[in-house]
Design a protein around this motif. Structure first.
Motif, mmCIF file in Angstrom:
data_model
loop_
_atom_site.group_PDB
_atom_site.id
_atom_site.type_symbol
_atom_site.label_atom_id
_atom_site.label_comp_id
_atom_site.label_asym_id
_atom_site.label_seq_id
_atom_site.Cartn_x
_atom_site.Cartn_y
_atom_site.Cartn_z
ATOM 1 N N PHE A 269 0.838 -1.206 0.000
ATOM 2 C CA PHE A 269 0.000 0.000 0.000
ATOM 3 C C PHE A 269 0.866 1.247 0.000
ATOM 4 C CE2 PHE A 269 -3.074 -3.076 0.744
ATOM 5 C CZ PHE A 269 -4.309 -2.512 0.444
ATOM 6 N N ALA B 50 -8.007 -4.943 -4.654
ATOM 7 C CA ALA B 50 -6.835 -5.327 -5.447
ATOM 8 C C ALA B 50 -7.331 -6.227 -6.573
ATOM 9 C CB ALA B 50 -5.815 -6.062 -4.587
ATOM 10 N N ILE C 252 -3.184 -2.693 -6.464
ATOM 11 C CA ILE C 252 -4.091 -2.033 -5.518
ATOM 12 C C ILE C 252 -4.795 -0.909 -6.268
ATOM 13 C CG2 ILE C 252 -4.284 -0.827 -3.303
ATOM 14 C CD1 ILE C 252 -3.025 -3.583 -2.957
#
Ligand code: BMA
Length: 318
Positions: free
Chosen positions: A25, A62, A73
């Motif tokens: 992330f 995702a 993502i």
């Protein structure tokens, strides 16, 4: 212990596990786990529980072309807890996705200040969401709806927890004419007792999957030990036309924490799937699960082998 899957196991871990973790992330997050799964626009889509460094969770998306590698993502898709809703003031968790035509019905845990509860939101694109409210009051979680109705009634599998200690937490089935008012609640799968692997606490994993033999159910059972709980998975089969009839239930767990990424993390010894996808060959099943409340993993099984396993495991006693 080796992370290699024993060839006698029904599920084979993907060699590239974990497939998604916090480091994927852009923003710093604590952990990513317990994904719902579906197919969307020809790709595999996972709806991930992202636990932020507040301790509260939201849902992120995702996607991958083959359901195993190349996860991306999505910067836009996902669902945030609504700060104005008391039923999710401490976040949203553990989504189960049921696709009905072009609409995705996401049943998730809302963490309210009065305990975890079951909520529903619908979407067609994972960007715009229609919240449909609370389906079951606290404490209740581990819920999903079936993709079809039974005599005109929607059916929800869920897991209420009795207030009295020592009674166990069992899997229930409820019905609704409109996805709003729920009733006809009945016990579906009880937690066993004593020394069983699924004694005292069970809960639904992914949504039920329709097979030639009926609805296949994958559920988690929790074994409490001197050094904590072990979350493992078992199988059961429900009647195609009357899901309140349990046709079979395995005695043995079919998947449990063995790999290092399952045995250590924020909550050690947890495998917790919220989604599975049956691939186009009609047999390859990809199970998407959170490992140790820390990372996202996938394991593969043959649906035919899972069904044969249940055939040789007669309905057990408790
Ligand atoms: C359950 C749920 C899951 C979690 C598991 C292990 O009760 O809250 O979200 O993965 O416990 O901590």
């Amino acid at each position: 212990m080796s992370s290699q899957t024993d060839p006698r196991e029904l599920f084979e871990r993907f060699a590239g596990n974990p497939i998604i973790g916090a480091a994927d992330f852009p923003k710093m997050v604590n952990a990513v786990f317990n994904p719902g799964a579906t197919e969307f626009e020809g790709r595999t889509l996972l709806l991930l529980r992202v636990e932020h460094r507040t301790g509260l969770s939201s849902l992120a998306v995702a996607t991958s072309d083959d359901g195993l590698t190349g996860w991306e993502i999505d910067p836009v898709k996902g669902l945030e807890p609504d700060p104005d809703l008391r039923e999710e003031c401490w976040g949203i968790e553990d989504p189960r996705i049921t696709r009905i035509d072009d609409e995705y019905f996401v049943v998730y845990v809302g963490y309210s200040a009065y305990g975890p509860l079951v909520s529903l939101a619908k979407t067609r694109d994972f960007v715009q969401w229609e919240r449909c409210g609370v389906l079951q009051a606290p404490e209740d979680k581990d819920a999903a709806i079936f993709p079809v109705t039974f005599d005109g009634r929607w059916a929800l599998i869920h897991r209420p927890v009795p207030a009295a200690a020592g009674l166990g937490a069992h899997i229930w089935l409820s019905f609704s004419p409109d996805l709003h008012y729920w009733g006809e609640s009945q016990m579906l799968l009880t937690a066993r007792r004593g020394g069983w692997w699924d004694a005292n606490k069970v809960g639904l994993g992914p949504p039920p999957l329709l097979t030639k033999d009926g609805w296949l159910i994958c559920y988690h059972g929790v074994r409490v030990t001197a050094s904590g709980s072990i979350y493992r998975l078992g199988l059961a089969l429900l009647d195609r036309d009357d899901p309140s009839k349990v046709l079979a239930r395995g005695n043995e767990w079919i998947f449990g924490p063995q790999a290092p990424y399952e045995q250590s993390g924020d909550v050690p010894d947890v495998v917790f799937p919220c989604g599975w996808i049956l691939r186009d060959d009609g047999d390859t099943l990809h199970l998407y699960y959170g490992a140790a409340d820390s990372v996202v993993c996938v394991a593969t099984a043959s649906l035919a082998q899972l069904l044969s396993h249940l055939e040789v495991h007669p309905f057990p006693t408790d």
